[in-house]
Design a protein around this motif. Structure first.
Motif, PDB file in Angstrom:
ATOM      1  N   THR A  15     -11.074 -49.684 -19.638  1.00 44.80           N
ATOM      2  CA  THR A  15     -10.028 -49.515 -18.620  1.00 44.80           C
ATOM      3  C   THR A  15     -10.256 -48.235 -17.827  1.00 44.80           C
ATOM      4  N   LEU A  16     -10.569 -47.138 -18.506  1.00 42.74           N
ATOM      5  CA  LEU A  16     -10.834 -45.871 -17.821  1.00 42.74           C
ATOM      6  C   LEU A  16     -12.014 -45.995 -16.855  1.00 42.74           C
ATOM      7  N   ILE A  17     -13.085 -46.650 -17.316  1.00 42.67           N
ATOM      8  CA  ILE A  17     -14.264 -46.837 -16.460  1.00 42.67           C
ATOM      9  C   ILE A  17     -13.890 -47.653 -15.223  1.00 42.67           C
ATOM     10  N   LEU A  18     -13.131 -48.727 -15.438  1.00 40.03           N
ATOM     11  CA  LEU A  18     -12.718 -49.578 -14.303  1.00 40.03           C
ATOM     12  C   LEU A  18     -11.831 -48.816 -13.319  1.00 40.03           C
ATOM     13  N   VAL A  19     -10.899 -48.028 -13.843  1.00 40.01           N
ATOM     14  CA  VAL A  19      -9.998 -47.250 -12.971  1.00 40.01           C
ATOM     15  C   VAL A  19     -10.809 -46.233 -12.171  1.00 40.01           C
ATOM     16  N   THR A  20     -11.736 -45.530 -12.828  1.00 36.91           N
ATOM     17  CA  THR A  20     -12.588 -44.551 -12.138  1.00 36.91           C
ATOM     18  C   THR A  20     -13.400 -45.229 -11.036  1.00 36.91           C
ATOM     19  N   TRP A  21     -13.984 -46.359 -11.376  1.00 36.90           N
ATOM     20  CA  TRP A  21     -14.795 -47.110 -10.418  1.00 36.90           C
ATOM     21  C   TRP A  21     -13.927 -47.580  -9.237  1.00 36.90           C
ATOM     22  N   ALA A  22     -12.722 -48.057  -9.569  1.00 38.48           N
ATOM     23  CA  ALA A  22     -11.802 -48.534  -8.522  1.00 38.48           C
ATOM     24  C   ALA A  22     -11.403 -47.390  -7.593  1.00 38.48           C
ATOM     25  N   LEU A  23     -11.161 -46.213  -8.158  1.00 36.83           N
ATOM     26  CA  LEU A  23     -10.783 -45.058  -7.332  1.00 36.83           C
ATOM     27  C   LEU A  23     -11.911 -44.667  -6.381  1.00 36.83           C
ATOM     28  N   LYS A  24     -13.140 -44.619  -6.914  1.00 39.82           N
ATOM     29  CA  LYS A  24     -14.292 -44.287  -6.064  1.00 39.82           C
ATOM     30  C   LYS A  24     -14.437 -45.318  -4.956  1.00 39.82           C
ATOM     31  N   PHE A  25     -14.318 -46.582  -5.340  1.00 43.53           N
ATOM     32  CA  PHE A  25     -14.464 -47.667  -4.383  1.00 43.53           C
ATOM     33  C   PHE A  25     -13.374 -47.587  -3.306  1.00 43.53           C
ATOM     34  N   SER A  26     -12.146 -47.278  -3.737  1.00 40.84           N
ATOM     35  CA  SER A  26     -11.045 -47.216  -2.765  1.00 40.84           C
ATOM     36  C   SER A  26     -11.224 -46.033  -1.803  1.00 40.84           C
ATOM     37  N   LYS A  27     -11.763 -44.921  -2.283  1.00 34.69           N
ATOM     38  CA  LYS A  27     -12.020 -43.772  -1.400  1.00 34.69           C
ATOM     39  C   LYS A  27     -13.050 -44.150  -0.329  1.00 34.69           C
ATOM     40  N   LYS A  28     -14.109 -44.857  -0.779  1.00 34.50           N
ATOM     41  CA  LYS A  28     -15.122 -45.313   0.178  1.00 34.50           C
ATOM     42  C   LYS A  28     -14.486 -46.250   1.200  1.00 34.50           C
ATOM     43  N   LEU A  29     -13.643 -47.156   0.709  1.00 37.21           N
ATOM     44  CA  LEU A  29     -12.990 -48.135   1.583  1.00 37.21           C
ATOM     45  C   LEU A  29     -12.102 -47.438   2.602  1.00 37.21           C
ATOM     46  N   VAL A  30     -11.318 -46.459   2.112  1.00 34.60           N
ATOM     47  CA  VAL A  30     -10.423 -45.705   3.000  1.00 34.60           C
ATOM     48  C   VAL A  30     -11.236 -44.962   4.050  1.00 34.60           C
ATOM     49  N   SER A  31     -12.322 -44.319   3.629  1.00 34.41           N
ATOM     50  CA  SER A  31     -13.133 -43.576   4.601  1.00 34.41           C
ATOM     51  C   SER A  31     -13.800 -44.531   5.598  1.00 34.41           C
ATOM     52  N   GLN A  32     -14.190 -45.729   5.148  1.00 36.71           N
ATOM     53  CA  GLN A  32     -14.779 -46.712   6.071  1.00 36.71           C
ATOM     54  C   GLN A  32     -13.739 -47.189   7.072  1.00 36.71           C
ATOM     55  N   ILE A  33     -12.506 -47.418   6.591  1.00 41.56           N
ATOM     56  CA  ILE A  33     -11.434 -47.854   7.493  1.00 41.56           C
ATOM     57  C   ILE A  33     -11.160 -46.768   8.530  1.00 41.56           C
ATOM     58  N   ASN A  34     -11.088 -45.515   8.060  1.00 42.08           N
ATOM     59  CA  ASN A  34     -10.858 -44.394   8.976  1.00 42.08           C
ATOM     60  C   ASN A  34     -11.981 -44.282  10.000  1.00 42.08           C
ATOM     61  N   LEU A  35     -13.223 -44.463   9.554  1.00 44.25           N
ATOM     62  CA  LEU A  35     -14.374 -44.414  10.465  1.00 44.25           C
ATOM     63  C   LEU A  35     -14.283 -45.521  11.505  1.00 44.25           C
ATOM     64  N   SER A  36     -13.919 -46.723  11.035  1.00 42.23           N
ATOM     65  CA  SER A  36     -13.855 -47.840  11.982  1.00 42.23           C
ATOM     66  C   SER A  36     -12.720 -47.633  12.989  1.00 42.23           C
ATOM     67  N   ARG A  37     -11.629 -47.037  12.559  1.00 41.50           N
ATOM     68  CA  ARG A  37     -10.541 -46.709  13.492  1.00 41.50           C
ATOM     69  C   ARG A  37     -11.031 -45.692  14.521  1.00 41.50           C
ATOM     70  N   TYR A  38     -11.743 -44.670  14.019  1.00 35.70           N
ATOM     71  CA  TYR A  38     -12.269 -43.621  14.873  1.00 35.70           C
ATOM     72  C   TYR A  38     -13.222 -44.193  15.929  1.00 35.70           C
ATOM     73  N   ASP A  39     -14.089 -45.113  15.450  1.00 36.57           N
ATOM     74  CA  ASP A  39     -15.042 -45.779  16.345  1.00 36.57           C
ATOM     75  C   ASP A  39     -14.333 -46.616  17.402  1.00 36.57           C
ATOM     76  N   SER A  40     -13.251 -47.311  16.972  1.00 39.21           N
ATOM     77  CA  SER A  40     -12.577 -48.217  17.914  1.00 39.21           C
ATOM     78  C   SER A  40     -11.785 -47.429  18.972  1.00 39.21           C
ATOM     79  N   ARG A  41     -11.448 -46.160  18.707  1.00 37.53           N
ATOM     80  CA  ARG A  41     -10.710 -45.352  19.682  1.00 37.53           C
ATOM     81  C   ARG A  41     -11.614 -44.952  20.836  1.00 37.53           C
ATOM     82  N   ARG A  42     -12.905 -44.815  20.559  1.00 38.71           N
ATOM     83  CA  ARG A  42     -13.819 -44.340  21.591  1.00 38.71           C
ATOM     84  C   ARG A  42     -13.865 -45.311  22.673  1.00 38.71           C
TER      85      ARG A  42
END
Length: 180
Positions: free
Chosen positions: A153-180
């Motif tokens: 469970t700890l490994i899965l939660v850690t992995w999920a957190l890392k994955f969600s951070k990447k996802l959030v940063s990708q979403i933010n990047l795509s928003r940033y790109d779409s504003r240009r």
């Protein structure tokens, strides 16, 4: 059950001499020099117990636990077998009568011959190689599974957190790109 209770509590063991200590309210049980190979069932109001000079090699665990009013015990001059089964007697005497413990010497096994029981350590008394009871093993496996589950469970939660951070940063990047 009632009969057992009687033999356990009020009746003088057939192989012993019993006498009332009168005002002291208790019994003196003299079972010395009777060639006994086991400790008889003793009355609970035993105040003085003499078991010296017999053929006792061990005392079953719990055999003396009901003797709450005991004040004197003599148990020397017996061929005590000092393996791990003697531990009950050793600990019981440490609590009840240190002087009596000082008088006890081992007869067997050979390396222990004539050694005072009081001085023996757990290592010298040997280990009783008993398998863990089944219940303990059940708990062991249950605990192992719970621990493994927690780690996964700890490994899965850690992995999920890392994955969600990447996802959030990708979403933010795509928003940033779409504003240009």
């Amino acid at each position: 059950s009632l009969l057992f209770h009687m033999t356990q509590t009020e009746v003088c063991p057939p192989s012993c001499n019993c006498k009332s200590l009168g005002e002291m309210k208790g019994l003196q049980i003299d079972c010395s020099s009777r060639k006994l190979t086991e400790v008889p069932a003793l009355p609970v109001d035993t105040k003085r117990l003499y078991l010296q000079n017999n053929s006792l090699t061990s005392v079953p665990p719990g055999a003396l636990d009901s003797l709450h009013s005991l004040e004197e015990v003599k148990i020397f001059d017996n061929p005590w077998n000092c393996d791990c089964h003697i531990l009950y007697l050793k600990l019981w005497l440490e609590d009840i009568s240190a002087p009596s413990l000082a008088d006890i010497r081992c007869a067997t096994p050979a390396p222990m011959r004539m050694k005072p029981l009081r001085q023996l350590t757990g290592n010298e008394l040997g280990t009783c190689k008993r398998l863990l009871p089944i219940k303990c093993l059940e708990f062991f496996w249950r605990d192992l599974i719970l621990i493994a589950g927690a780690i996964i469970t700890l490994i899965l939660v850690t992995w999920a957190l890392k994955f969600s951070k990447k996802l959030v940063s990708q979403i933010n990047l795509s928003r940033y790109d779409s504003r240009r």
